[in-house]
Design an enzyme around this catalytic site. Structure first.
Site, PDB file in Angstrom:
ATOM      1  N   PRO A  30       0.837  -1.206   0.000  1.00  0.00           N
ATOM      2  CA  PRO A  30       0.000   0.000   0.000  1.00  0.00           C
ATOM      3  C   PRO A  30       0.864   1.245   0.000  1.00  0.00           C
ATOM      4  O   PRO A  30       1.800   1.361   0.789  1.00  0.00           O
ATOM      5  CB  PRO A  30      -0.781  -0.125   1.323  1.00  0.00           C
ATOM      6  CG  PRO A  30       0.021  -1.053   2.179  1.00  0.00           C
ATOM      7  CD  PRO A  30       0.747  -1.975   1.249  1.00  0.00           C
ATOM      8  N   LEU A  31       0.559   2.190  -0.874  1.00  0.00           N
ATOM      9  CA  LEU A  31       1.400   3.381  -1.055  1.00  0.00           C
ATOM     10  C   LEU A  31       0.529   4.621  -1.208  1.00  0.00           C
ATOM     11  O   LEU A  31      -0.106   4.814  -2.253  1.00  0.00           O
ATOM     12  CB  LEU A  31       2.291   3.210  -2.294  1.00  0.00           C
ATOM     13  CG  LEU A  31       3.341   2.101  -2.173  1.00  0.00           C
ATOM     14  CD1 LEU A  31       3.819   1.654  -3.553  1.00  0.00           C
ATOM     15  CD2 LEU A  31       4.522   2.560  -1.318  1.00  0.00           C
ATOM     16  N   THR A  32       0.499   5.431  -0.180  1.00  0.00           N
ATOM     17  CA  THR A  32      -0.261   6.682  -0.230  1.00  0.00           C
ATOM     18  C   THR A  32       0.341   7.606  -1.265  1.00  0.00           C
ATOM     19  O   THR A  32       1.549   7.848  -1.258  1.00  0.00           O
ATOM     20  CB  THR A  32      -0.246   7.349   1.165  1.00  0.00           C
ATOM     21  OG1 THR A  32      -1.065   6.557   2.016  1.00  0.00           O
ATOM     22  CG2 THR A  32      -0.780   8.769   1.130  1.00  0.00           C
ATOM     23  N   ALA A  63      -3.653   3.504   1.418  1.00  0.00           N
ATOM     24  CA  ALA A  63      -4.550   3.594   2.561  1.00  0.00           C
ATOM     25  C   ALA A  63      -5.761   4.442   2.169  1.00  0.00           C
ATOM     26  O   ALA A  63      -5.622   5.515   1.577  1.00  0.00           O
ATOM     27  CB  ALA A  63      -3.811   4.209   3.737  1.00  0.00           C
ATOM     28  N   ALA A 181      -1.236  -0.768  11.255  1.00  0.00           N
ATOM     29  CA  ALA A 181       0.210  -0.526  11.390  1.00  0.00           C
ATOM     30  C   ALA A 181       0.530   0.969  11.448  1.00  0.00           C
ATOM     31  O   ALA A 181      -0.360   1.827  11.438  1.00  0.00           O
ATOM     32  CB  ALA A 181       0.935  -1.169  10.204  1.00  0.00           C
ATOM     33  N   TYR A 184      -1.195   4.500  13.170  1.00  0.00           N
ATOM     34  CA  TYR A 184      -2.528   5.051  12.923  1.00  0.00           C
ATOM     35  C   TYR A 184      -3.509   4.469  13.941  1.00  0.00           C
ATOM     36  O   TYR A 184      -3.103   3.784  14.872  1.00  0.00           O
ATOM     37  CB  TYR A 184      -2.941   4.815  11.459  1.00  0.00           C
ATOM     38  CG  TYR A 184      -1.993   5.547  10.528  1.00  0.00           C
ATOM     39  CD1 TYR A 184      -1.883   6.938  10.579  1.00  0.00           C
ATOM     40  CD2 TYR A 184      -1.153   4.862   9.661  1.00  0.00           C
ATOM     41  CE1 TYR A 184      -0.974   7.621   9.768  1.00  0.00           C
ATOM     42  CE2 TYR A 184      -0.243   5.536   8.854  1.00  0.00           C
ATOM     43  CZ  TYR A 184      -0.163   6.923   8.920  1.00  0.00           C
ATOM     44  OH  TYR A 184       0.740   7.600   8.134  1.00  0.00           O
ATOM     45  N   GLY A 320       7.246  -1.900  -2.076  1.00  0.00           N
ATOM     46  CA  GLY A 320       6.686  -0.552  -2.050  1.00  0.00           C
ATOM     47  C   GLY A 320       7.368   0.381  -3.026  1.00  0.00           C
ATOM     48  O   GLY A 320       6.980   0.485  -4.193  1.00  0.00           O
ATOM     49  N   ARG A 321       8.426   1.066  -2.542  1.00  0.00           N
ATOM     50  CA  ARG A 321       9.062   2.111  -3.351  1.00  0.00           C
ATOM     51  C   ARG A 321       9.484   1.645  -4.739  1.00  0.00           C
ATOM     52  O   ARG A 321       9.268   2.375  -5.726  1.00  0.00           O
ATOM     53  CB  ARG A 321      10.215   2.731  -2.568  1.00  0.00           C
ATOM     54  CG  ARG A 321       9.699   3.616  -1.450  1.00  0.00           C
ATOM     55  CD  ARG A 321      10.722   3.871  -0.387  1.00  0.00           C
ATOM     56  NE  ARG A 321      10.940   2.686   0.443  1.00  0.00           N
ATOM     57  CZ  ARG A 321      11.601   2.692   1.584  1.00  0.00           C
ATOM     58  NH1 ARG A 321      12.125   3.810   2.034  1.00  0.00           N
ATOM     59  NH2 ARG A 321      11.748   1.576   2.292  1.00  0.00           N
TER      60      ARG A 321
HETATM   61  C1  LIG Z   1       5.305   7.096  -0.413  1.00  0.00           C
HETATM   62  C2  LIG Z   1       4.925   5.999   0.530  1.00  0.00           C
HETATM   63  C3  LIG Z   1       3.591   5.846   0.893  1.00  0.00           C
HETATM   64  C4  LIG Z   1       3.211   4.818   1.761  1.00  0.00           C
HETATM   65  N1  LIG Z   1       1.883   4.641   2.060  1.00  0.00           N
HETATM   66  C5  LIG Z   1       1.494   3.612   2.838  1.00  0.00           C
HETATM   67  C6  LIG Z   1       0.103   3.366   3.059  1.00  0.00           C
HETATM   68  O1  LIG Z   1      -0.773   4.044   2.534  1.00  0.00           O
HETATM   69  N2  LIG Z   1      -0.210   2.319   3.867  1.00  0.00           N
HETATM   70  C7  LIG Z   1       0.745   1.528   4.460  1.00  0.00           C
HETATM   71  O2  LIG Z   1       0.398   0.596   5.187  1.00  0.00           O
HETATM   72  N3  LIG Z   1       2.059   1.719   4.212  1.00  0.00           N
HETATM   73  C8  LIG Z   1       2.447   2.725   3.412  1.00  0.00           C
HETATM   74  N4  LIG Z   1       3.774   2.884   3.127  1.00  0.00           N
HETATM   75  C9  LIG Z   1       4.743   1.857   3.553  1.00  0.00           C
HETATM   76  C10 LIG Z   1       4.921   0.830   2.416  1.00  0.00           C
HETATM   77  O3  LIG Z   1       3.746   0.063   2.242  1.00  0.00           O
HETATM   78  C11 LIG Z   1       6.095  -0.142   2.685  1.00  0.00           C
HETATM   79  O4  LIG Z   1       5.834  -0.873   3.862  1.00  0.00           O
HETATM   80  C12 LIG Z   1       7.432   0.576   2.820  1.00  0.00           C
HETATM   81  O5  LIG Z   1       7.608   1.506   1.762  1.00  0.00           O
HETATM   82  C13 LIG Z   1       8.598  -0.416   2.840  1.00  0.00           C
HETATM   83  O6  LIG Z   1       8.626  -1.177   1.674  1.00  0.00           O
HETATM   84  P1  LIG Z   1       9.687  -0.834   0.462  1.00  0.00           P
HETATM   85  O7  LIG Z   1      11.053  -0.819   1.086  1.00  0.00           O
HETATM   86  O8  LIG Z   1       9.498  -1.957  -0.510  1.00  0.00           O
HETATM   87  O9  LIG Z   1       9.312   0.499  -0.064  1.00  0.00           O
HETATM   88  C14 LIG Z   1       4.189   3.930   2.295  1.00  0.00           C
HETATM   89  C15 LIG Z   1       5.520   4.100   1.930  1.00  0.00           C
HETATM   90  C16 LIG Z   1       5.894   5.114   1.067  1.00  0.00           C
HETATM   91  C17 LIG Z   1       7.338   5.240   0.660  1.00  0.00           C
END
Ligand SMILES: Cc1cc2nc3c(=O)[nH]c(=O)nc-3n(C[C@H](O)[C@H](O)[C@H](O)COP(=O)(O)O)c2cc1C
Length: 351
Positions: A30-32, A63, A181, A184, A320-321
């Site tokens: 999930p990525l906001t 989210a 997580a 929140y 994610g990223r």
């Molecule tokens: C820009 C951004 C937005 C994110 N939004 C959310 C979100 O909406 N919900 C959530 O549970 N985690 C969110 N995360 C965390 C990611 O889901 C993920 O756990 C975190 O980026 C680590 O994974 P990665 O190293 O593969 O990026 C966000 C992370 C980033 C960088």
């Protein structure tokens, strides 16, 4: 090009539940993105963005607000109005048309919010303890002390989770992920720093886990438990201060999750590393207590993802990223093509 790593395991299918077959082990985390319109309705560009990533075994949406009162960031989408539901239908149809699966991550930010999102009223939380620091993505605003949730607030918010879960299925999502997580609302009940209550929701592990279980009970009473996932961060201190007593809360609640038959438990970490207090990574810790499907996340690369699957520490890996930077992440990994590195300025555009 020949891939030097044996990546077969990443491309094995997985049955998440009898109605849900995933084509590979790669999950889009999930990525906001803060790209919804001013009514918090998902846009066509968002539908295209998700459809471009439908090669993932499972997409977890950014989210998504169960109600406007859960808002803590600008332009984050909701799933409570009919307009939002019908726009989400475009997103889910786009993903399904390309053979993908998508869950909706259900969100209430609690105190990780500001009165600008609540017509000047304070945000609410388990206890009157402010998040330290500045409100993200808005200039020069600091977090405020939240008002303490009453029993009435708690009951109402549980009802909002239920309605949002029903709305998500109406919008065509394959399931929902409860966002428990990253500090929140649900997580605020699970940590001693943010939960200082002396009623049935605080003071010991059982009480601190009560809100989570009440949400889970209510949601799984209306939609099948095997379409409900849960994201937890037993040791990610985003928006919260660490307290060694937190571990006992998770030691208590994780085994109890086994009785639900949920779709999965998902680690919410930015870097899934060894934590001294746990004596292992957060994903390994969850795996120790939880017998169902586990999704690892937090800084995974192809090699560490493979190792984690091979060691059976997790069944799926959320990315994610790298998924922000590479809409074709899955194809690139499969064909051993170089990945475009992620940079924060990419957040300005929905590639
Ligand atoms: C820009 C951004 C937005 C994110 N939004 C959310 C979100 O909406 N919900 C959530 O549970 N985690 C969110 N995360 C965390 C990611 O889901 C993920 O756990 C975190 O980026 C680590 O994974 P990665 O190293 O593969 O990026 C966000 C992370 C980033 C960088």
């Amino acid at each position: 090009m020949q891939n030097p790593l044996n990546i077969d395991k990443l491309f094995e299918p997985l049955e998440l539940s009898p109605q849900l077959q995933l084509k590979n082990r790669i999950v889009m985390a999930p990525l906001t993105r803060s790209m919804a319109d001013d009514e918090l309705v998902p846009t066509e560009a968002m539908a295209d963005y998700y459809a471009r990533r439908a090669d993932a075994g499972l997409i977890i949406s950014e989210a998504t607000l169960i109600a406007q009162e859960g808002q803590g960031y600008p332009n984050t989408p909701g799933i409570y109005s009919s307009q939002q539901i019908s726009q989400w239908q475009k997103v889910t149809q786009g993903v399904h048309a390309k053979g993908g699966k998508i869950f909706s991550q259900l969100w209430h930010t609690g105190k990780a919010s500001h009165s600008i999102y609540h017509d000047g009223e304070q945000p609410m939380a388990p206890s009157a303890v402010a998040v330290e620091g500045r409100v993200p993505r808005v200039k020069d605003l600091y977090y405020e002390t939240p008002r303490v949730m009453t029993q009435e607030d708690i009951d109402r918010v549980i009802g909002l989770y239920v309605k949002a879960a029903e709305n998500a299925l109406e919008a065509g999502f394959d399931g929902v992920e409860l966002h428990g997580a990253n500090g929140y609302l649900i997580d605020q009940f699970l940590h001693w720093d943010s939960n200082r209550r002396d009623d049935q929701y605080g003071g010991n592990s059982e009480n601190m886990a009560r809100f989570l279980f009440q949400v889970l009970d209510a949601v799984t009473a209306v939609i099948p438990a095997n379409l409900v996932g849960l994201r937890l961060s037993p040791y990610a201190y985003f928006n919260l201060k660490p307290d060694n007593r937190d571990k006992a809360v998770f030691d208590y609640l994780l085994p109890l999750l086994n009785r639900y038959g949920l779709a999965y438990i998902h680690t919410g970490m930015f870097k899934d590393r060894k934590i001294d207090l746990l004596e292992c990574t957060v994903t390994q810790y969850i795996r120790k207590h939880y017998q169902g499907t586990v999704i690892a996340s937090g800084g995974y690369e192809v090699k560490s993802a493979m190792q984690t699957l091979e060691q059976a520490d997790a069944d799926l890996i959320a990315i994610g990223r790298p998924f922000i930077a590479n809409s074709d992440y899955v194809e690139k990994v499969q064909q051993n093509k170089p990945l475009t590195p992620y940079t924060e300025d990419m957040l300005a555009t929905l590639y």
